[in-house]
Design an enzyme around this catalytic site. Structure first.
Site, short mmCIF file in Angstrom:
data_model
loop_
_atom_site.label_atom_id
_atom_site.label_comp_id
_atom_site.label_asym_id
_atom_site.label_seq_id
_atom_site.Cartn_x
_atom_site.Cartn_y
_atom_site.Cartn_z
N ARG A 79 -18.41 -79.66 40.61
CA ARG A 79 -17.80 -80.94 41.04
C ARG A 79 -18.20 -81.29 42.47
NH1 ARG A 79 -11.47 -81.53 40.35
NH2 ARG A 79 -11.50 -80.27 42.24
N LYS A 182 -14.71 -86.34 44.73
CA LYS A 182 -13.70 -85.88 45.69
C LYS A 182 -14.17 -86.20 47.12
CE LYS A 182 -10.40 -82.07 45.76
NZ LYS A 182 -9.19 -82.88 45.72
N GLU A 218 -3.96 -92.22 38.09
CA GLU A 218 -3.47 -90.88 38.45
C GLU A 218 -2.59 -90.96 39.70
OE1 GLU A 218 -6.34 -87.97 39.82
OE2 GLU A 218 -7.68 -89.52 40.57
#
Ligand code: PLP
Ligand code: COI
Length: 334
Positions: A79, A182, A218
Site C-alpha cells: 500500500r 494514504k 468511511e
C-alpha cells in the site's frame, strides 16, 4: 524506562530508535537505526509546502507464547508503494520494507507492550519528499523513516462504542482525488470537520461520497463496516475509501465464520436498518459505533459491542496475540 503499560493511549512517545533510508540520485540507501526523534530538513522541502508525504500504520504484538509478531507487514509495503506511485514518489522494495520493520521492532523490543496488557507496538512508516524547491513538482530526494511507539486503545475506554457524526457540508476525499491512498493531506482535510463533530459530542466523522453525499465512504481514520439485520458483513465499495488491511482481513474472518460478505455501494438510508456498525483499522481495531448523529436525528446501535462484531474482534485479536491459530499466515515473527 518506566511505562504504565495498562494505561497507554494512542500517543507518540520516543523509543530507542527509528530506522531511516534516504533516496538520492535514483537510489535508496541502506537503512540506518537512529536514536534521535528529530530530522533536519531544508525549509524549502517539498513535503512541507506541497504535501508530498505518505504514511502507513501497522502493529507488532507480544503473543501468548512470548514471541513478538507483526501483522501483515507485506500488505503495508504494497500500500505504501501504491501511495508512492500516486504521489510520484519512488517505490521502496517490499522485501526491504518488511526487513526494515522487523529490524526496528527488534531494536525496540523492550517497548512492545507485554502480553495481557492489551497494547501493541505501533509502527509508523513515513515517506517524504525532501528536495528544496519552490515550483510544484515531484521531489528528487526522499526519506523513508519507520518509527515505533507503544500504544493502547485509540479511543479511551477500549471497545466502548463511539459516536459518529455526518456533516453535510464537509468532505474528506473527492471521487477523483486521493482517498484511496494514504496521503498526509487526507488527514489535514479531516481535521476541521472532526473538530466540529467533537464539539457536538461525537468522536468521529462519517464521510459520505463527496459527489452525491448519498453513499457512505468511511470515517476519518478508519473504514466503515456494518452488520445487516440478516447478519451479513457489509462495507462500502468506493474509490475514495482507503483499502484497509484490517477490513480486508475481517472480510476473510467473516467468511470463515460463515457470514455473507458484501462490498458494495451503501446508501445512507441503509443506516436506519443496520444491526451493528463499526469502525475498523489498525489503530481502532474494531470500535463499535453506538450512535450516528445527523443534524437532529440520532440513530442508535446499542451501548456495547454487538454480537457479530464481538466475534470478529475476538477472532482478530486472538490471531494477533497468538491465542488462536494463525490459520491465514498473517503474523510475521521478528
Ligand atoms: N481508513 C483510513 C482513512 C485510515 O486512516 C485507516 C488507517 O490506516 C484505515 C481506513 C484502516 O486501514 P488499516 O486497516 O490498513 O489500518
Ligand atoms: C492507522 O490505523 O494505522 C492509521 O493510520 C489511522 C490513524 C491513526 C491516522
Amino acid at each position: 524506562m518506566n511505562i504504565d503499560w495498562e494505561n497507554l493511549g494512542f500517543e507518540y512517545s520516543p523509543t530507542k530508535s527509528n530506522i531511516r533510508f534516504s533516496y538520492h540520485n535514483g537510489e535508496w540507501s541502506e537503512g540506518k537505526l537512529v536514536n534521535s526523534s528529530n530530522i533536519t530538513l531544508s525549509i524549502a522541502s517539498n513535503c512541507l509546502h506541497y504535501g508530498q508525504a505518505a504514511f502507513e500504520g501497522l502493529k507488532a504484538f507480544a503473543c501468548k507464547d512470548g514471541k513478538v509478531r507483526i501483522f501483515r507487514p507485506e500488505e503495508n509495503a504494497r500500500r505504501l508503494n501504491d501511495t508512492a506511485d500516486y504521489l510520484l514518489m519512488p517505490k521502496f522494495p517490499e522485501d526491504k520494507f518488511v526487513e526494515a520493520v522487523k529490524t526496528v521492532v527488534k531494536d525496540n523490543i523492550d517497548y512492545v507492550p507485554p502480553y495481557g496488557t492489551g497494547g501493541a507496538l505501533y509502527i509508523r512508516p513515513v515517506l517524504i519528499g525532501t528536495t528544496s524547491q519552490i515550483g510544484i513538482s515531484a521531489a528528487e530526494d526522499y526519506e523513508l523513516i519507520i518509527l515505533v511507539c507503544p500504544v493502547g486503545p485509540y479511543y479511551k475506554g477500549g471497545i466502548k462504542p463511539v459516536n459518529a457524526m455526518i456533516l453535510d457540508d464537509f468532505d474528506r476525499a473527492a471521487p477523483g482525488g486521493t482517498g484511496h491512498v494514504k496521503v498526509a493531506g487526507n488527514y489535514a482535510a479531516s481535521l476541521y470537520p472532526t473538530r466540529l463533530a467533537r464539539q457536538e459530542g461525537c468522536h468521529v466523522t462519517l464521510f459520505m461520497d463527496a459527489k452525491t453525499h448519498e453513499f457512505i465512504d468511511e470515517f476519518g481514520s478508519s473504514n466503515f463496516v456494518a452488520v445487516t439485520a440478516e447478519g451479513s458483513y457489509v462495507t462500502p465499495k468506493s474509490r475514495s475509501v482507503l483499502p484497509s488491511i484490517t477490513n480486508k482481513s475481517l472480510m476473510v474472518l467473516a467468511e470463515d465464520l460463515g457470514l455473507k460478505v458484501e462490498r458494495r455501494p451503501i446508501h445512507r438510508s441503509e443506516l436506519e436498518e443496520f444491526a451493528e456498525v463499526g469502525a475498523v483499522g489498525t489503530a481502532v481495531v474494531i470500535t463499535p459505533v453506538g450512535k450516528i448523529v445527523h443534524k437532529d436525528k440520532v440513530l442508535e446501535y446499542g451501548d456495547t459491542i454487538g454480537p457479530v462484531l464481538k466475534r470478529l474482534y475476538d477472532e482478530m485479536t486472538g490471531i494477533q496475540y497468538g491465542e488462536i491459530p494463525d490459520r491465514h499466515h498473517w503474523m510475521l515473527e521478528v
